[in-house]
Design a protein around this motif. Structure first.
Motif, PDB file in Angstrom:
ATOM      1  N   PRO A   1       6.513   4.436  -1.681  1.00 19.76           N
ATOM      2  CA  PRO A   1       7.980   4.284  -1.607  1.00 19.76           C
ATOM      3  C   PRO A   1       8.405   2.811  -1.509  1.00 19.76           C
TER       4      PRO A   1
ATOM      5  N   PRO B   1      -4.806  -2.200   3.264  1.00 19.78           N
ATOM      6  CA  PRO B   1      -6.228  -1.925   3.478  1.00 19.78           C
ATOM      7  C   PRO B   1      -7.089  -2.769   2.543  1.00 19.78           C
TER       8      PRO B   1
ATOM      9  N   PHE C   1      10.287   0.267  11.515  1.00 21.19           N
ATOM     10  CA  PHE C   1      10.729  -0.460  10.325  1.00 21.19           C
ATOM     11  C   PHE C   1      10.114   0.085   9.052  1.00 21.19           C
ATOM     12  N   ASN C   2       8.876   0.532   9.144  1.00 15.69           N
ATOM     13  CA  ASN C   2       8.281   1.139   7.957  1.00 15.69           C
ATOM     14  C   ASN C   2       9.008   2.417   7.566  1.00 15.69           C
TER      15      ASN C   2
ATOM     16  N   MET D   1      12.119   3.084   8.165  1.00 17.57           N
ATOM     17  CA  MET D   1      13.421   2.707   7.608  1.00 17.57           C
ATOM     18  C   MET D   1      13.285   2.261   6.174  1.00 17.57           C
ATOM     19  N   ASN D   2      12.207   1.552   5.919  1.00 11.56           N
ATOM     20  CA  ASN D   2      11.976   1.106   4.558  1.00 11.56           C
ATOM     21  C   ASN D   2      11.750   2.295   3.628  1.00 11.56           C
TER      22      ASN D   2
ATOM     23  N   ALA E   1      15.026   3.930   3.007  1.00 11.66           N
ATOM     24  CA  ALA E   1      15.806   3.135   2.058  1.00 11.66           C
ATOM     25  C   ALA E   1      15.338   3.405   0.639  1.00 11.66           C
TER      26      ALA E   1
ATOM     27  N   LYS F   1      10.975  -5.977   5.825  1.00 11.71           N
ATOM     28  CA  LYS F   1      11.332  -4.685   5.243  1.00 11.71           C
ATOM     29  C   LYS F   1      12.177  -3.909   6.238  1.00 11.71           C
ATOM     30  N   PRO F   2      13.164  -3.123   5.818  1.00 13.32           N
ATOM     31  CA  PRO F   2      13.664  -2.981   4.449  1.00 13.32           C
ATOM     32  C   PRO F   2      14.390  -4.243   3.986  1.00 13.32           C
TER      33      PRO F   2
ATOM     34  N   ASP G   1       0.816  -1.216   0.000  1.00 11.40           N
ATOM     35  CA  ASP G   1       0.000   0.000   0.000  1.00 11.40           C
ATOM     36  C   ASP G   1       0.848   1.264   0.000  1.00 11.40           C
ATOM     37  N   GLU G   2       2.143   1.137   0.287  1.00 16.94           N
ATOM     38  CA  GLU G   2       2.984   2.338   0.350  1.00 16.94           C
ATOM     39  C   GLU G   2       3.774   2.514  -0.926  1.00 16.94           C
TER      40      GLU G   2
ATOM     41  N   GLU H   1      -4.376   3.943   7.833  1.00 16.70           N
ATOM     42  CA  GLU H   1      -3.850   2.785   7.096  1.00 16.70           C
ATOM     43  C   GLU H   1      -4.909   1.809   6.596  1.00 16.70           C
ATOM     44  N   PRO H   2      -5.962   1.532   7.395  1.00 16.24           N
ATOM     45  CA  PRO H   2      -6.947   0.575   6.881  1.00 16.24           C
ATOM     46  C   PRO H   2      -7.799   1.115   5.737  1.00 16.24           C
TER      47      PRO H   2
ATOM     48  N   ARG I   1       0.302  -6.180   5.531  1.00 12.33           N
ATOM     49  CA  ARG I   1      -0.623  -5.200   6.065  1.00 12.33           C
ATOM     50  C   ARG I   1      -1.078  -4.249   4.973  1.00 12.33           C
TER      51      ARG I   1
ATOM     52  N   ARG J   1      10.829   0.949  -4.223  1.00  9.63           N
ATOM     53  CA  ARG J   1      12.087   0.298  -3.875  1.00  9.63           C
ATOM     54  C   ARG J   1      12.136  -1.133  -4.392  1.00  9.63           C
TER      55      ARG J   1
ATOM     56  N   LEU K   1       5.617  11.057   4.109  1.00  8.76           N
ATOM     57  CA  LEU K   1       6.473  10.511   3.055  1.00  8.76           C
ATOM     58  C   LEU K   1       6.079   9.082   2.732  1.00  8.76           C
ATOM     59  N   ARG K   2       5.703   8.367   3.786  1.00  6.78           N
ATOM     60  CA  ARG K   2       5.376   6.953   3.609  1.00  6.78           C
ATOM     61  C   ARG K   2       4.013   6.780   2.954  1.00  6.78           C
TER      62      ARG K   2
ATOM     63  N   TYR L   1      -2.454   4.357  12.505  1.00  7.47           N
ATOM     64  CA  TYR L   1      -2.497   2.897  12.431  1.00  7.47           C
ATOM     65  C   TYR L   1      -3.929   2.394  12.301  1.00  7.47           C
TER      66      TYR L   1
ATOM     67  N   ALA M   1       6.940  -5.191   7.556  1.00  7.47           N
ATOM     68  CA  ALA M   1       7.902  -4.374   8.301  1.00  7.47           C
ATOM     69  C   ALA M   1       8.277  -5.028   9.613  1.00  7.47           C
ATOM     70  N   TYR M   2       7.312  -5.716  10.210  1.00  3.24           N
ATOM     71  CA  TYR M   2       7.559  -6.276  11.531  1.00  3.24           C
ATOM     72  C   TYR M   2       6.973  -7.656  11.585  1.00  3.24           C
TER      73      TYR M   2
ATOM     74  N   PRO N   1       7.579  -0.981  16.766  1.00  2.00           N
ATOM     75  CA  PRO N   1       8.334  -1.557  15.651  1.00  2.00           C
ATOM     76  C   PRO N   1       7.726  -1.225  14.299  1.00  2.00           C
ATOM     77  N   HIS N   2       6.404  -1.232  14.254  1.00  2.00           N
ATOM     78  CA  HIS N   2       5.730  -0.959  12.987  1.00  2.00           C
ATOM     79  C   HIS N   2       6.218   0.361  12.397  1.00  2.00           C
TER      80      HIS N   2
END
Lengths: 246, 367
Positions: free
Chosen positions: A11, A57, B183-184, B186-187, B190, A101-102, A8-9, B279-280, A55, A15, B240-241, B275, A82-83, B179-180
């Motif tokens: 970026p 929607p 890590f998101n 960071m992705n 990247a 991810k990443p 869904d993202e 997101e949903p 994850r 990548r 950004l995400r 969240y 991601a997790y 964590p969600h």
């Protein structure tokens, strides 16, 4: 290898796209922003591998993987997340791999290589889903090679007729080959049994109508048709109506 | 029943782990404690009467015998009855155990009297003494029983209070490391490193700022200005995400930017909003942040869209985070800080209010 990216993202998709392009022998044939789109693209373009974010929607990766197994040529599924909190469920779906991810390029290459080595038969067998499943958010129907996704939230009723079950929603009706009993078990929370052969959606219950013959019929919002309620199931239905009105 | 040397098994003494506040009378240590206390009670009862007594030790031995008999029988019954008592709440269980002790006292008093009366054990009990004996024992049993129950209850409450506090601390620590988000982000960084390196650099700095705040001390306080800055940095990364899916509307009036509030109150609320709210939804939505100064109190309102009811996941994490913030507000402001939640069909709103003036006890300065 033809690869579909589902995330869904933007970026994240970008990548993965550039990473895949760096892997030899692989090309990206499509990108999807959620499970529904991924499913429709898989059914029309038949990619070999799908990189599925868990994850998302509308329909998450796990449910999408489940529906993918019903396709004629199911792709190999590689989950990304991601997790790692869905690791167990993902393994139960026998996906090819599970990437965090990443994603490192070497790790992606490893997973793609693994998928390449599988024959179609192996992929079909791997795709089988086991373990306990959550209720689906969409019913997936194949019609003349096209895939139709009916959101469960729109469904008014399920009606059984011999081997098939009619799924009725405002846009029309479709037939699926599942047992009403299994549907009742899966959707028991959102649907009520009104008859040996019918399940109605709680969210669209309008009311009970008494017929001159003394029988009851249930009316549903959004459709004209009224369904007969068996005497055995009438008390339960009345209780549901009362709970919903409360 | 409270031995000074408490090993980890000491926890057994202050209420069983099954939620019943009574100690586990099947446990050897507890029984031993009962014996000691009963013996001490016997001593007290022997030493108390000022009237002449033929032989103190004789009296003590008989009284010890009786008291121990009552105590151990009660303990045995309470041990056996525990599975049954557990089914009731603490209050009914207390009532029943009290009745058990009284019943045992009455029964054994009666038996003792009859034995003494009919058998010849060298003790002469006058006939009219029957009811007196019974009532006196019942009286002692009632008082001692009530005192013991009160003690067990207080000790149980204390233990629970300590546990709750420990849990709140652990939660405070855990709630900070999401964590969600990490890590998101960071992705995303990247990805941006290849396509938009200058945005990646900005994002790394924003992330550093957010985590500097996150990893700080759980009990510190931030100024409102700092809190709002952290919130802005966080939302910048998320934008950004999520791209077009996230729209943020800021509506901040003239707020006292030096007002103090518990560290990281706003950012977790925004994290929840994204969240569970953004997101949903395939098309995403708008988060609104409103801030007003009203009657000396700062009012912050954060609202986000909600997916249709069928898709909402009951999230323990969400409620834990909200409870955690509520607890910290209560700790910092007592009754003057509040967290209110409003959930409609389409929107979820959290309202935070706290006094604009710093609280009386000056806490440590945060970032």
């Amino acid at each position: 290898m033809r690869i579909l990216i589902a995330d869904d993202e933007e970026p994240a998709r970008a990548r993965l796209r550039s990473l895949v392009q760096e892997c030899s022998g692989c090309e990206v044939v499509g990108e999807a922003a959620n499970g529904r789109a991924a499913l429709l693209m898989c059914s029309s373009d038949a990619p070999d591998i799908v990189l599925l974010d868990i994850r998302m929607p509308a329909m998450d990766g796990l449910e999408t993987a489940m529906h993918l197994t019903t396709l004629e040529h199911p792709p190999a599924v590689i989950f990304t997340t991601a997790y790692g909190d869905y690791a167990l469920e993902a393994f139960e779906t026998h996906a090819v791999d599970y990437l965090l991810k990443p994603i490192r390029r070497e790790r992606l290459e490893q997973a793609l290589a693994k998928a390449c080595k599988l024959t179609r038969a192996q992929i079909a067998r791997l795709g089988a889903v086991s373990g306990k499943q959550r209720a689906r958010t969409h019913i997936c129907v194949r019609r003349r090679g096209n895939l139709q996704l009916v959101p469960v939230a729109d469904i008014r009723y399920f009606q059984a007729d011999q081997k098939y079950v009619t799924v009725c929603f405002p846009g029309g009706q479709v037939l699926i080959e599942e047992s009403l009993k299994a549907l009742e078990q899966e959707f028991g929370e959102a649907f009520t049994r009104i008859h040996r052969n019918a399940l109605v959606a709680n969210a669209h219950l309008a009311g009970l109508v008494r017929q001159p013959s003394g029988h009851f019929q249930v009316s549903l919002r959004g459709i004209e048709e009224q369904l007969e309620v068996s005497r055995r199931h009438a008390p339960a239905l009345r209780r549901r109506l009362k709970d919903l009105r409360a | 029943m409270n031995q000074p040397s408490q090993a980890p098994e000491g926890a057994v003494k202050s209420g069983g782990s099954d939620g019943l506040f009574l100690p586990d009378f099947c446990n050897v240590r507890v029984v031993f404690a009962v014996v000691i206390i009963s013996e001490l009670l016997a001593f007290v009862l022997t030493l108390a009467p000022t009237g002449a007594r033929s032989d103190v030790w004789d009296g003590l031995s008989l009284i010890s015998l009786f008291v121990q008999w009552v105590a151990l029988s009660s303990t045995a019954l309470l041990c056996l009855a525990r599975p049954w008592l557990r089914r009731f709440g603490n209050r009914p269980a207390a009532g029943f155990s009290y009745l058990i002790v009284l019943a045992v006292t009455a029964a054994l008093s009666e038996i003792t009297y009859r034995i003494a009366h009919h058998a010849d054990i060298g003790v002469v009990l006058p006939a009219y003494w029957h009811s007196g004996f019974l009532l006196r024992n019942l009286g002692i049993g009632a008082i001692v029983g009530a005192v013991a129950l009160r003690y067990f209850y207080v000790q149980y409450q204390w233990k629970r209070h300590i546990e709750a506090e420990a849990r709140a601390r652990v939660q405070a620590l855990q709630a900070r490391i999401r964590p969600h988000f990490l890590f998101n982000s960071m992705n995303t960084i990247a990805a941006l490193t290849r396509s938009r390196p200058e945005l990646a650099e900005e994002a790394v700095q924003d992330l550093a700022d957010v985590f500097r705040a996150t990893l700080g001390d759980a009990h510190s306080q931030f100024s409102l200005e700092t809190e709002l800055t952290v919130a802005r940095r966080y939302l910048h990364i998320e934008k950004l995400r999520l791209g077009e899916r996230l729209t943020v509307e800021w509506d901040i009036g003239d707020l006292p930017l030096d007002a103090q509030l518990p560290a990281l109150t706003l950012q977790p609320l925004l994290e929840n909003a994204i969240y569970h709210g953004i997101e949903p939804l395939p098309e995403g939505g708008t988060i609104r942040i409103e801030g007003r100064l009203e009657n000396g109190a700062v009012r912050l309102v954060i609202s986000n869209p909600l997916p249709p009811a069928a898709q909402r996941t009951r999230s323990r994490g969400n409620r834990m985070a909200l409870d955690n913030i509520r607890e910290r507000m209560a700790f910092a402001y007592g009754g003057r800080g509040a967290l209110k939640i409003n959930e409609s069909d389409t929107r979820f709103t959290v309202e935070l209010s706290f006094p604009a003036a710093p609280p009386a006890e000056a806490p440590q300065e945060g970032a």
